[in-house]
Design a protein around this motif. Structure first.
Motif, PDB file in Angstrom:
ATOM      1  N   GLN A  78       7.144  16.310   5.172  1.00 57.17           N
ATOM      2  CA  GLN A  78       6.214  16.951   4.234  1.00 57.17           C
ATOM      3  C   GLN A  78       6.384  16.453   2.800  1.00 57.17           C
ATOM      4  N   SER A  79       7.665  16.231   2.432  1.00 54.90           N
ATOM      5  CA  SER A  79       7.818  15.776   1.041  1.00 54.90           C
ATOM      6  C   SER A  79       7.278  14.348   0.882  1.00 54.90           C
ATOM      7  N   LEU A  80       7.477  13.504   1.942  1.00 54.67           N
ATOM      8  CA  LEU A  80       6.911  12.146   1.844  1.00 54.67           C
ATOM      9  C   LEU A  80       5.393  12.183   1.803  1.00 54.67           C
ATOM     10  N   LYS A  81       4.804  13.122   2.528  1.00 51.62           N
ATOM     11  CA  LYS A  81       3.330  13.220   2.524  1.00 51.62           C
ATOM     12  C   LYS A  81       2.843  13.558   1.111  1.00 51.62           C
ATOM     13  N   SER A  82       3.530  14.520   0.464  1.00 49.16           N
ATOM     14  CA  SER A  82       3.034  14.825  -0.882  1.00 49.16           C
ATOM     15  C   SER A  82       3.340  13.682  -1.850  1.00 49.16           C
ATOM     16  N   GLU A  83       4.420  12.968  -1.621  1.00 49.42           N
ATOM     17  CA  GLU A  83       4.691  11.796  -2.478  1.00 49.42           C
ATOM     18  C   GLU A  83       3.595  10.740  -2.302  1.00 49.42           C
ATOM     19  N   ALA A  84       3.240  10.562  -0.997  1.00 48.59           N
ATOM     20  CA  ALA A  84       2.193   9.562  -0.735  1.00 48.59           C
ATOM     21  C   ALA A  84       0.893   9.960  -1.424  1.00 48.59           C
ATOM     22  N   LEU A  85       0.581  11.242  -1.374  1.00 52.55           N
ATOM     23  CA  LEU A  85      -0.681  11.685  -1.972  1.00 52.55           C
ATOM     24  C   LEU A  85      -0.665  11.556  -3.491  1.00 52.55           C
ATOM     25  N   GLN A  86       0.465  11.842  -4.084  1.00 55.69           N
ATOM     26  CA  GLN A  86       0.533  11.726  -5.554  1.00 55.69           C
ATOM     27  C   GLN A  86       0.652  10.265  -5.975  1.00 55.69           C
ATOM     28  N   ASN A  87       1.347   9.504  -5.150  1.00 57.56           N
ATOM     29  CA  ASN A  87       1.667   8.100  -5.420  1.00 57.56           C
ATOM     30  C   ASN A  87       2.175   7.814  -6.811  1.00 57.56           C
ATOM     31  N   LYS A  88       3.456   7.659  -6.914  1.00 59.19           N
ATOM     32  CA  LYS A  88       4.024   7.319  -8.225  1.00 59.19           C
ATOM     33  C   LYS A  88       4.234   5.800  -8.325  1.00 59.19           C
ATOM     34  N   ILE A  89       3.959   5.089  -7.227  1.00 60.35           N
ATOM     35  CA  ILE A  89       4.229   3.639  -7.256  1.00 60.35           C
ATOM     36  C   ILE A  89       2.954   2.892  -7.652  1.00 60.35           C
ATOM     37  N   ALA A  90       3.010   2.121  -8.733  1.00 64.52           N
ATOM     38  CA  ALA A  90       1.807   1.429  -9.218  1.00 64.52           C
ATOM     39  C   ALA A  90       1.465   0.220  -8.351  1.00 64.52           C
ATOM     40  N   ASP A  91       2.485  -0.404  -7.816  1.00 63.38           N
ATOM     41  CA  ASP A  91       2.258  -1.637  -7.063  1.00 63.38           C
ATOM     42  C   ASP A  91       1.867  -1.320  -5.613  1.00 63.38           C
ATOM     43  N   ILE A  92       0.687  -1.694  -5.227  1.00 63.93           N
ATOM     44  CA  ILE A  92       0.177  -1.341  -3.900  1.00 63.93           C
ATOM     45  C   ILE A  92       1.052  -1.913  -2.798  1.00 63.93           C
ATOM     46  N   GLU A  93       1.495  -3.128  -3.010  1.00 63.06           N
ATOM     47  CA  GLU A  93       2.291  -3.777  -1.977  1.00 63.06           C
ATOM     48  C   GLU A  93       3.636  -3.070  -1.778  1.00 63.06           C
ATOM     49  N   GLN A  94       4.229  -2.659  -2.904  1.00 63.22           N
ATOM     50  CA  GLN A  94       5.491  -1.904  -2.814  1.00 63.22           C
ATOM     51  C   GLN A  94       5.279  -0.603  -2.045  1.00 63.22           C
ATOM     52  N   PHE A  95       4.155   0.059  -2.356  1.00 66.88           N
ATOM     53  CA  PHE A  95       3.797   1.303  -1.691  1.00 66.88           C
ATOM     54  C   PHE A  95       3.661   1.095  -0.179  1.00 66.88           C
ATOM     55  N   ARG A  96       2.972   0.022   0.147  1.00 63.83           N
ATOM     56  CA  ARG A  96       2.749  -0.249   1.571  1.00 63.83           C
ATOM     57  C   ARG A  96       4.072  -0.518   2.291  1.00 63.83           C
ATOM     58  N   LEU A 136       2.322  16.383  12.383  1.00 65.39           N
ATOM     59  CA  LEU A 136       2.746  16.202  10.984  1.00 65.39           C
ATOM     60  C   LEU A 136       2.967  14.725  10.660  1.00 65.39           C
ATOM     61  N   LEU A 137       3.660  14.050  11.626  1.00 69.70           N
ATOM     62  CA  LEU A 137       3.921  12.619  11.415  1.00 69.70           C
ATOM     63  C   LEU A 137       2.626  11.827  11.266  1.00 69.70           C
ATOM     64  N   ASN A 138       1.678  12.128  12.172  1.00 70.40           N
ATOM     65  CA  ASN A 138       0.385  11.417  12.090  1.00 70.40           C
ATOM     66  C   ASN A 138      -0.335  11.693  10.780  1.00 70.40           C
ATOM     67  N   GLN A 139      -0.241  12.940  10.325  1.00 70.12           N
ATOM     68  CA  GLN A 139      -0.899  13.271   9.042  1.00 70.12           C
ATOM     69  C   GLN A 139      -0.293  12.447   7.904  1.00 70.12           C
ATOM     70  N   LEU A 140       1.063  12.317   7.969  1.00 73.44           N
ATOM     71  CA  LEU A 140       1.724  11.519   6.937  1.00 73.44           C
ATOM     72  C   LEU A 140       1.208  10.070   6.963  1.00 73.44           C
ATOM     73  N   LYS A 141       1.127   9.541   8.181  1.00 74.22           N
ATOM     74  CA  LYS A 141       0.680   8.146   8.310  1.00 74.22           C
ATOM     75  C   LYS A 141      -0.749   7.979   7.773  1.00 74.22           C
ATOM     76  N   VAL A 142      -1.622   8.904   8.181  1.00 81.38           N
ATOM     77  CA  VAL A 142      -3.016   8.816   7.710  1.00 81.38           C
ATOM     78  C   VAL A 142      -3.078   8.943   6.186  1.00 81.38           C
ATOM     79  N   ALA A 143      -2.257   9.871   5.643  1.00 79.19           N
ATOM     80  CA  ALA A 143      -2.250  10.058   4.176  1.00 79.19           C
ATOM     81  C   ALA A 143      -1.856   8.761   3.485  1.00 79.19           C
ATOM     82  N   ALA A 144      -0.813   8.097   4.019  1.00 78.44           N
ATOM     83  CA  ALA A 144      -0.365   6.842   3.387  1.00 78.44           C
ATOM     84  C   ALA A 144      -1.442   5.769   3.494  1.00 78.44           C
ATOM     85  N   GLN A 145      -2.056   5.668   4.676  1.00 82.23           N
ATOM     86  CA  GLN A 145      -3.105   4.642   4.846  1.00 82.23           C
ATOM     87  C   GLN A 145      -4.289   4.889   3.918  1.00 82.23           C
ATOM     88  N   THR A 146      -4.697   6.169   3.850  1.00 82.34           N
ATOM     89  CA  THR A 146      -5.850   6.493   2.986  1.00 82.34           C
ATOM     90  C   THR A 146      -5.542   6.137   1.535  1.00 82.34           C
TER      91      THR A 146
END
Ligand code: DAH
Length: 347
Positions: A13-31, A62-72
């Motif tokens: 859950q915490s990774l999902k909210s991190e993914a949604l907020q995204n503090k990483i500017a570099d897309i490649e690093q994020f990916r 939950l895991l799938n939601q995290l994955k979808v959140a990161a992809q989106t």
């Protein structure tokens, strides 16, 4: 075990909210962090086998939601960068590859002029230059045009007003003025070719223009004969228009040459049989020439008892017209890319 599962859920859950907020500017690093092979999500999937069966459905979701959140999020980031690049805000990524920008091409008049220079340079002629704004002496008087002589009207002159002086300063009407300048500044043997712009007060049409280009040639030495002139010009015609080209010289008149001639080449379109281009004569006029008049040599300080020479002059526009079948002089100066692009493929 319970605690372990709880912290597993918390992490998802915490990774999902991190993914949604995204503090990483570099897309490649994020990916790489979220979706890379060794990224956090793949690690969490790795631990999934330890989840008790009765919780598998819930936690799997939950895991799938995290994955979808990161992809989106990645999609979002990518499209926002694309927008920045295509807007005009100046916020663009300068490291992006650009569209291939087209190369220009050399102007057909430059191509033809260079070719003429090159042909004559192979037989020892060097390029000479002189001013476009000239005085009466270099354009007319030294070339054996007497004052008030009707021969001056052969060329409609632009006069340049200069304080207190009228009629002395002109835009050169032909490059023959370079002959005079060259004879004044150097001693024979002289073997020069003089390309340049010339100006005549003519209404602009398909066949006439007030600015055009000429190439003048001059050869002065001891024992230069009309046969030398003919041979040099035959060589030129064959190099320029092909080895089967024939020439003929017709008597003519120019004040600065005696005898004078006009040279025709056999029509390079029909090979001399007769066509529209050569007006069914089989011949095309390409230049004026002759033996330098002794008066002209003397006017420039060359002893006509010791030296003789030949001269010739040709129009570059006309040469290009004949070579490439260009029908209208105005095309040279309109700078229409569709016209300009057709000639020079060299970079
Ligand atoms: N100057 C002449 C013209 O503009 C062309 C010309 C004819 C040049 C004969 C020459 C020559 O040197 O010998 O029409």
């Amino acid at each position: 075990m319970r605690n372990k599962i709880q912290s597993y859920i918390n992490e998802i859950q915490s990774l999902k909210s991190e993914a949604l907020q995204n503090k990483i500017a570099d897309i490649e690093q994020f990916r790489i962090k979220f979706l890379g092979k060794k990224g956090v999500i793949s690690e969490l999937f790795g631990q999934f086998k330890d989840v008790p069966n009765e919780q598998k459905k819930e936690i799997g979701q939950l895991l799938n939601q995290l994955k979808v959140a990161a992809q989106t999020k990645i999609e979002e980031l990518r499209s926002s960068v694309a927008e920045t690049i295509s807007d005009d805000s100046g916020n663009c990524d300068l490291t992006m590859p650009t569209d291939f920008s087209e190369l220009g091409s050399r102007h057909v008049l430059s191509v033809v002029q260079n070719e003429i220079i090159e042909i004559f340079s192979r037989i020892g002629f060097t390029v000479s230059e002189a001013p476009e704004i000239e005085d009466d002496w270099h354009v007319f008087s030294a070339l054996n045009f007497p004052p008030e002589h009707p021969a001056r009207d052969m060329q409609d002159t632009f006069f340049v007003e200069k304080e207190g002086q009228h009629g002395d300063v002109v835009l050169r009407t032909h490059t023959s003025s370079v002959q005079v300048r060259e004879m004044e500044r150097s001693k024979p043997p002289i073997r020069i070719i003089a390309p340049g712009r010339v100006f005549r007060n003519e209404a602009i049409s398909a066949r006439a223009h007030c600015i055009f280009h000429q190439v003048e040639g001059l050869y002065i030495d001891k024992n230069v004969s009309f046969a030398d002139l003919k041979q040099a010009l035959l060589y030129f015609a064959k190099e320029m228009f092909g080895p089967d080209t024939r020439i003929r010289l017709r008597p003519s008149y120019f004040p600065f040459t005696e005898p004078s001639a006009e040279m025709d080449i056999s029509c390079n379109i029909c090979g001399g049989k007769g066509c529209n281009i050569c007006k069914h004569t089989g011949w095309l006029e390409i230049l004026g020439c002759g033996m330098v008049d002794p008066n002209v040599l003397e006017a420039s300080g060359i002893d006509s008892n010791v030296y003789s020479g030949f001269a010739f002059g040709m129009g570059v526009e006309r040469m290009a017209m004949l070579k490439y079948q260009i029908r209208d002089l105005r095309l040279y100066f309109e700078n229409d890319l569709r016209f300009l692009k057709q000639f020079d493929t060299l970079i």
